[in-house]
Design a protein around this motif. Structure first.
Motif, short mmCIF file in Angstrom:
data_model
loop_
_atom_site.label_atom_id
_atom_site.label_comp_id
_atom_site.label_asym_id
_atom_site.label_seq_id
_atom_site.Cartn_x
_atom_site.Cartn_y
_atom_site.Cartn_z
N HIS A 76 -21.28 108.43 80.95
CA HIS A 76 -20.62 107.25 81.51
C HIS A 76 -21.08 105.99 80.79
O HIS A 76 -20.28 105.06 80.57
N GLY A 77 -22.37 105.94 80.43
CA GLY A 77 -22.86 104.79 79.69
C GLY A 77 -22.20 104.66 78.33
O GLY A 77 -21.89 103.56 77.87
N TYR A 78 -21.96 105.80 77.69
CA TYR A 78 -21.29 105.79 76.38
C TYR A 78 -19.86 105.25 76.51
O TYR A 78 -19.41 104.44 75.70
N LEU A 79 -19.15 105.69 77.55
CA LEU A 79 -17.78 105.21 77.77
C LEU A 79 -17.76 103.71 78.06
O LEU A 79 -16.92 102.97 77.54
N ALA A 80 -18.70 103.27 78.90
CA ALA A 80 -18.76 101.84 79.24
C ALA A 80 -19.10 101.00 78.01
O ALA A 80 -18.53 99.93 77.80
N GLU A 81 -20.01 101.50 77.19
CA GLU A 81 -20.39 100.76 75.98
C GLU A 81 -19.20 100.65 75.02
O GLU A 81 -18.95 99.58 74.45
N ASN A 82 -18.46 101.73 74.86
CA ASN A 82 -17.29 101.70 73.97
C ASN A 82 -16.23 100.72 74.47
O ASN A 82 -15.51 100.11 73.68
N SER A 83 -16.11 100.59 75.79
CA SER A 83 -15.09 99.70 76.34
C SER A 83 -15.44 98.23 76.15
O SER A 83 -14.55 97.37 76.18
N ILE A 84 -16.72 97.93 75.92
CA ILE A 84 -17.15 96.54 75.81
C ILE A 84 -17.37 96.11 74.37
O ILE A 84 -17.06 94.97 73.99
N LYS A 85 -17.90 97.00 73.53
CA LYS A 85 -18.36 96.57 72.21
C LYS A 85 -17.22 96.09 71.31
O LYS A 85 -17.46 95.34 70.36
N CYS A 86 -15.98 96.49 71.61
CA CYS A 86 -14.86 96.04 70.78
C CYS A 86 -14.59 94.55 70.92
O CYS A 86 -13.98 93.94 70.04
N ILE A 87 -14.99 93.95 72.04
CA ILE A 87 -14.70 92.53 72.25
C ILE A 87 -15.93 91.65 72.06
O ILE A 87 -15.89 90.45 72.34
N LEU A 88 -17.04 92.24 71.59
CA LEU A 88 -18.24 91.44 71.36
C LEU A 88 -18.03 90.51 70.16
O LEU A 88 -17.44 90.91 69.15
N PRO A 89 -18.53 89.28 70.22
CA PRO A 89 -18.44 88.38 69.06
C PRO A 89 -19.35 88.88 67.94
O PRO A 89 -20.35 89.55 68.20
N ASN A 90 -19.03 88.55 66.70
CA ASN A 90 -19.85 89.00 65.58
C ASN A 90 -21.13 88.16 65.47
O ASN A 90 -21.34 87.19 66.21
N ASP A 91 -21.98 88.53 64.51
CA ASP A 91 -23.28 87.86 64.36
C ASP A 91 -23.13 86.37 64.05
O ASP A 91 -23.95 85.56 64.49
N GLU A 92 -22.12 86.01 63.28
CA GLU A 92 -21.95 84.61 62.89
C GLU A 92 -21.54 83.74 64.08
O GLU A 92 -21.93 82.58 64.18
N GLU A 93 -20.74 84.31 64.99
CA GLU A 93 -20.26 83.53 66.13
C GLU A 93 -21.28 83.46 67.25
O GLU A 93 -21.35 82.48 67.98
N PHE A 94 -22.08 84.53 67.41
CA PHE A 94 -23.01 84.57 68.55
C PHE A 94 -24.28 85.31 68.12
O PHE A 94 -24.28 86.50 67.95
#
Length: 254
Positions: A236-254
């Motif tokens: 479940h943690g793997y599924l939740a992580e996959n659902s969030i990491k696509c919308i994370l800002p990149n290193d330069e933005e955040f």
């Protein structure tokens, strides 16, 4: 990336990860996958027609236990089951079923029985009530399209989302759907110093986003040992992580 399972008539499961998309785009992707599923099923049906396998008749085993017990329990509790659809919460429905079990037990288990015999018969009555309740639930869904809590198959439980519920954390959110709740807490760290170092045979680098999923036994009313993360928690943690990491800002933005 999306995985879809289904039959010719409907979609039964969807799982995947993607960047932010509109509902219409997601629905279109599912429709494309469902069309491919129907083609595969047609191919399987053609293969079956050529092989023409002989069907094996299923013969159910005779239930183990007191003969005629299920029928006796049915006479006591079956007419009471429809009232459960008007009972409010899950806990209240549990108390309702508990009352039916106690009524059936009082009617069937004689006080003159030996202690061990009475205990064994009580367990049989309990199992019979649960089995009949499952039969009632299935019958109501197939014939009337009504689930145990009164919802139609296409209806979802009320959803509520709150943010900033914990005052001393970097961020927090509380998700509620019906009687199910999930509390999310975020901790921020340095981009390089706090990132997880990945050093594997086929992969190395740093992982700057880590999601820990915790599902303790007491959250579902169970009493058991609290140890290392279970396969369920990891999955479940793997599924939740996959659902969030696509919308994370990149290193330069955040």
């Amino acid at each position: 990336e999306i995985t879809v399972a289904g039959t010719k008539d409907t979609v039964t499961m969807v799982e995947g990860m993607m960047n932010e998309l509109t509902e219409s785009e997601v629905a279109e992707a599912i429709d494309v996958a469902h069309a491919a599923i129907r083609e595969l099923l047609t191919l399987q049906e053609r293969f079956v027609s050529q092989v023409n396998p002989a069907k094996v008749e299923f013969v159910a085993e005779e239930p183990v236990g007191t003969p005629g017990l299920v029928d006796r329990v049915r006479q006591i509790v079956w007419s009471e089951f429809p009232a459960i659809h008007s009972v409010g919460t899950k806990q209240e429905r549990g108390e309702f079923v508990k009352g039916l079990r106690e009524r059936a037990t009082e009617s069937i288990v004689s006080p003159t029985l030996a202690e061990e015999e009475a205990a064994a018969l009580t367990e049989e009555v309990k199992a019979a009530v649960e089995s009949l309740l499952e039969e009632h639930m299935r019958k109501e869904i197939l014939e009337r399209g009504v689930r145990l809590d009164g919802r139609r198959p296409e209806e979802i439980r009320p959803i509520n989302c709150r943010v900033g519920v914990l005052p001393r954390t970097h961020g927090s959110a509380l998700f509620t759907r019906g009687e199910t709740q999930s509390l999310g807490v975020i901790t921020l760290g340095a981009a390089r110093g706090d990132a997880q170092i990945i050093d594997q045979m086929m992969l190395d680098g740093r992982k700057r986003f880590m999601l820990h999923y915790n599902f303790p036994p007491f959250s579902v009313g169970e009493v058991r040992r609290v140890g290392s993360p279970s396969r369920r928690s990891i999955g479940h943690g793997y599924l939740a992580e996959n659902s969030i990491k696509c919308i994370l800002p990149n290193d330069e933005e955040f």
